[in-house]
Design a protein around this motif. Structure first.
Motif, mmCIF file in Angstrom:
data_model
loop_
_atom_site.group_PDB
_atom_site.id
_atom_site.type_symbol
_atom_site.label_atom_id
_atom_site.label_comp_id
_atom_site.label_asym_id
_atom_site.label_seq_id
_atom_site.Cartn_x
_atom_site.Cartn_y
_atom_site.Cartn_z
ATOM 1 N N SER A 84 0.844 -1.058 0.047
ATOM 2 C CA SER A 84 -0.142 -0.043 -0.039
ATOM 3 C C SER A 84 0.950 1.252 -0.020
ATOM 4 N N THR A 85 2.231 1.126 0.535
ATOM 5 C CA THR A 85 3.161 2.248 0.461
ATOM 6 C C THR A 85 4.451 1.772 0.435
ATOM 7 N N GLY A 86 5.230 2.751 0.275
ATOM 8 C CA GLY A 86 6.820 2.328 0.088
ATOM 9 C C GLY A 86 7.250 1.844 1.707
ATOM 10 N N ALA A 156 20.382 9.623 -1.441
ATOM 11 C CA ALA A 156 19.637 9.957 0.067
ATOM 12 C C ALA A 156 19.014 11.279 -0.343
ATOM 13 N N ASN A 157 18.097 11.379 0.465
ATOM 14 C CA ASN A 157 16.935 12.516 0.625
ATOM 15 C C ASN A 157 17.387 12.767 2.014
ATOM 16 N N PRO A 158 17.624 14.138 2.213
ATOM 17 C CA PRO A 158 17.788 15.412 1.473
ATOM 18 C C PRO A 158 19.404 15.477 0.920
ATOM 19 N N VAL A 181 18.391 -2.449 -1.678
ATOM 20 C CA VAL A 181 18.562 -1.113 -2.333
ATOM 21 C C VAL A 181 17.176 -0.463 -2.403
ATOM 22 N N ASP A 182 16.931 0.551 -1.780
ATOM 23 C CA ASP A 182 15.830 1.417 -1.950
ATOM 24 C C ASP A 182 16.194 2.219 -3.153
ATOM 25 N N ASN A 183 15.507 2.110 -4.384
ATOM 26 C CA ASN A 183 15.737 2.783 -5.511
ATOM 27 C C ASN A 183 14.826 3.754 -5.876
ATOM 28 N N THR A 184 14.207 4.426 -4.915
ATOM 29 C CA THR A 184 12.873 5.308 -4.924
ATOM 30 C C THR A 184 13.378 6.484 -5.830
ATOM 31 N N ILE A 185 14.440 6.982 -5.426
ATOM 32 C CA ILE A 185 14.912 8.332 -6.167
ATOM 33 C C ILE A 185 15.374 8.338 -7.499
ATOM 34 N N THR A 186 16.211 7.304 -7.679
ATOM 35 C CA THR A 186 16.643 7.007 -9.027
ATOM 36 C C THR A 186 15.571 6.430 -9.998
ATOM 37 N N LEU A 205 6.515 3.387 -4.847
ATOM 38 C CA LEU A 205 5.752 3.718 -6.229
ATOM 39 C C LEU A 205 5.092 5.123 -6.038
ATOM 40 N N THR A 206 4.913 5.665 -4.925
ATOM 41 C CA THR A 206 4.256 6.862 -4.824
ATOM 42 C C THR A 206 5.111 8.041 -5.445
ATOM 43 N N LYS A 207 6.327 7.741 -5.559
ATOM 44 C CA LYS A 207 7.275 8.931 -6.040
ATOM 45 C C LYS A 207 7.707 8.794 -7.428
ATOM 46 N N THR A 208 8.817 8.507 -7.956
ATOM 47 C CA THR A 208 9.001 8.396 -9.536
ATOM 48 C C THR A 208 8.166 7.846 -10.153
ATOM 49 N N ALA A 215 -1.566 8.847 -6.154
ATOM 50 C CA ALA A 215 -1.673 7.388 -5.413
ATOM 51 C C ALA A 215 -0.251 7.081 -4.655
ATOM 52 N N LEU A 216 -0.699 6.364 -3.402
ATOM 53 C CA LEU A 216 0.431 5.782 -2.700
ATOM 54 C C LEU A 216 0.545 4.296 -2.918
ATOM 55 N N GLY A 217 1.995 3.946 -2.947
ATOM 56 C CA GLY A 217 2.256 2.425 -3.194
ATOM 57 C C GLY A 217 3.759 2.230 -3.142
HETATM 58 C C1 LIG Z 1 8.800 8.468 0.273
HETATM 59 C C2 LIG Z 1 10.034 7.435 0.545
HETATM 60 C C3 LIG Z 1 9.746 6.190 1.045
HETATM 61 C C4 LIG Z 1 8.417 5.820 1.564
HETATM 62 O O1 LIG Z 1 7.485 5.854 0.708
HETATM 63 P P1 LIG Z 1 5.763 6.235 0.872
HETATM 64 O O2 LIG Z 1 5.367 5.679 -0.470
HETATM 65 O O3 LIG Z 1 5.699 7.506 1.270
HETATM 66 O O4 LIG Z 1 5.608 5.211 2.011
HETATM 67 C C5 LIG Z 1 10.891 5.352 1.108
HETATM 68 N N1 LIG Z 1 11.904 5.645 0.747
HETATM 69 C C6 LIG Z 1 12.440 6.667 0.091
HETATM 70 C C7 LIG Z 1 13.727 6.961 -0.358
HETATM 71 C C8 LIG Z 1 11.277 7.840 -0.156
HETATM 72 O O5 LIG Z 1 11.677 8.838 -0.582
#
Ligand SMILES: *Cc1c(COP(=O)(O)O)cnc(C)c1O
Length: 412
Positions: A84-86, A156-158, A181-186, A205-208, A215-217
Motif C-alpha cells: 500500500s505504501t513504500g 539519499a534524501n535530502p 537497495v531503496d531505488n525510490t529516487i533514481t 511507487l508513490t514517488k518517481t 496514489a500511494l504505493g
Molecule cells: C517516500 C520514500 C519512502 C516511503 O514511501 P511512501 O510511499 O511514502 O511510504 C521510502 N524511501 C524513500 C527513499 C522515500 O523517498
C-alpha cells in the motif's frame, strides 16, 4: 534492457500478458473473493498448486499482479510484490526477514521514516549499525558474525549522498549478506540495483514511478541475485521448490498477507498509468534539476548545492558511472538561514509542500519540517543545516523554474 526500450516495453506490457476483451489497459478488479467451479481448485489455491489463481485480495489481485509484472520487467528481476505504501514494503522486508539477535548494517543517510523503523527494530532485538556508506570501508568496519543484511538508498534524501553501490554489492556477495537497495529516487529509469548485485530492490511507487502524486504505493522486487538457500530466517513452509522463490514467498505470506498493507487495485491502476511516462518524466526533470543546480551553485546567496550531477558533488564519479542522469532531487543551503522564510515565500511556481517525484516542482525547508522530529543532534550528524532547502523538480518548463528561483533569491 536498454534504457531506450523501457517506454516501448511499458506501453505494451499489459497486452502481452493478455488483457480481458482486448483492452489496452489492465482493468481494475475490485473483487475481494474469487470463486471456483470445483472444490479441488479452491483447495489448490490454498496449497499453492493452482498457479495464476486468486484467493483473497489482501494477497493480490489481477490488477496488482499486472503492476507487479511491470515492475519486475522495469527492475530486471524475477518477481515483485506490491504494498500500500513504500514504508509498508520496507517494513515487510525488515520484519519478515530479520529476527531478534540479527544485525543490520544501514546507511546513515536514509529517508526519515526508514530511520524511525530502525529504532523500532532495535526494540524487537535487531541490532542496527548506521554507517557512512559512501565508502565500502564504512560498511566493512561494521560487519559482525550476526550481520544478515545491508540497506542503502541510491540517492539519499535530502543530502543526495550516493553510496559506493557496486563495491558494497561485491562486499555483500563475498560475505553472503542480503543487499537491499531503496531505488525510490533514481527509479529503474535511471538505475537498476540488480546491476550492482542487490538481492532485493525497494521502490516507493508513490514517488518517481507513479509520478503524479495521486496514489500511494510501494514494491519489493527480487532481482534473482541472492542465494536464498543459505538464508537462515526462512520458515520451512516457504523452503519448497526452486530456492530462488523462497524470499518472495515469505515476504508475500508473512509481509503482505499477515501485516496486511495491501495495495488497492484502484491505486495499482493509477500507478501503472504513471509508470508509462516514467522515462520521459525522469529525463526532463533530471535535465531541469541539473540546470537549476548549476544556477544555484553560481548564485551569491547560496552556500552550497547538493546534486550528484554537479562535478562538485563528492560522489559525482560513482553517480555518473552508474546513473543515466542525476535525478530530479536536489537540495541547497542558503548562506544566511535567517532569509529562509522570506526567500521561500517569494516562490510563485514551486509549491511549498512535502513529497517527492511529482509532476509539479515541490520545495520544503528541511530542518523545521521533515527532520524536526529527529532533533538537532541527528540533524547535525546528518549535515542538515538550518538553511537547507529541498527541491523536487517537476515537469514545468525549465526557463520558468529558473526564473522563479532567480526572482525568489534576488540579487539579479
Ligand atoms: C517516500 C520514500 C519512502 C516511503 O514511501 P511512501 O510511499 O511514502 O511510504 C521510502 N524511501 C524513500 C527513499 C522515500 O523517498
Amino acid at each position: 534492457m536498454k534504457d531506450s526500450d523501457l517506454t516501448t516495453r511499458l506501453l505494451h506490457a499489459d497486452r502481452r500478458f493478455g488483457v480481458e476483451h482486448g483492452g489496452l489497459h489492465k482493468p481494475i478488479h475490485t473483487s475481494v473473493q474469487y470463486g471456483f467451479d470445483r472444490v479441488e481448485n479452491l483447495i489448490g489455491v490454498f496449497q499453492g498448486t493452482l498457479k495464476g489463481a486468486y484467493n483473497y485480495a489482501r494477497q493480490g489481485t489481477p490488477t496488482t499482479a499486472a503492476l507487479e509484472a511491470l515492475l519486475t520487467q522495469m527492475e530486471g528481476g524475477r518477481g515483485s510484490i506490491c504494498f500500500s505504501t513504500g514504508m509498508a514494503a520496507i517494513a515487510a522486508v525488515f520484519f519478515t526477514l530479520l529476527r531478534a539477535g540479527d544485525h543490520l548494517i544501514a546507511s546513515k543517510h536514509v529517508f526519515g521514516n526508514t530511520n524511525s523503523v530502525f529504532g523500532t527494530l532495535g526494540d524487537f532485538g535487531v541490532e542496527v549499525s548506521k554507517v557512512d556508506a559512501t565508502s565500502v570501508a564504512g560498511v566493512a568496519a561494521a560487519l559482525r558474525p550476526n550481520t544478515r543484511m545491508v540497506f542503502v538508498e541510491t540517492i539519499a534524501n535530502p543530502g543526495t549522498q550516493v553510496p559506493d553501490l557496486a563495491a558494497i554489492g561485491e562486499f555483500c556477495r563475498e560475505h553472503g549478506l542480503l543487499y537491499v537497495v531503496d531505488n525510490t529516487i533514481t527509479s529503474p529509469a535511471l538505475f537498476r540495483p540488480a546491476s550492482v548485485g542487490a538481492g532485493l530492490v525497494v521502490n516507493s511507487l508513490t514517488k518517481t514511478i507513479a509520478g503524479h502524486g495521486a496514489a500511494l504505493g510501494g514494491a519489493v522486487t527480487d532481482t534473482g541475485r541472492f542465494d536464498w538457500s543459505g538464508y537462515p530466517n526462512l520458515f520451512g513452509a516457504y523452503r519448497t521448490g526452486d530456492a530462488g522463490g523462497w524470499g518472495l514467498a515469505q515476504i508475500r505470506k508473512k509481509g503482505l498477507r499477515d501485516l496486511g498493507a495491501a495495495l488497492a487495485p484502484e491505486q495499482a491502476h493509477r500507478i501503472s498509468l504513471g509508470a508509462e511516462t516514467l522515462m520521459l518524466r525522469t529525463t526532463q526533470s533530471s535535465r531541469t534539476a541539473l540546470t537549476l543546480a548549476r544556477f544555484l551553485e553560481a548564485h551569491p546567496a547560496v552556500a552550497r548545492v547538493h546534486y550528484p550531477g554537479l562535478a562538485s558533488h563528492p560522489q559525482h564519479g560513482v553517480a555518473s558511472a552508474l546513473f543515466s542522469a542525476g535525478s530530479w532531487l536536489l537540495s541547497f543551503e542558503l548562506k544566511d538561514p535567517s532569509t529562509l522564510s522570506a526567500t521561500m515565500n517569494r516562490l510563485r511556481l514551486a509549491v511549498l509542500a512535502t513529497g517527492l517525484g511529482d509532476t509539479r516542482t515541490l520545495v520544503i525547508p528541511v530542518a523545521p519540517t521533515i527532520f524536526w522530529e529527529a532533533g538537532a543532534e541527528v540533524r547535525a550528524e546528518m549535515g542538515i543545516a538550518d538553511g537547507l532547502i529541498r527541491v523536487s523538480l517537476g515537469l514545468e518548463d525549465e526557463a520558468d523554474v529558473i526564473a522563479d528561483f532567480a526572482q525568489a533569491l534576488g540579487g539579479d
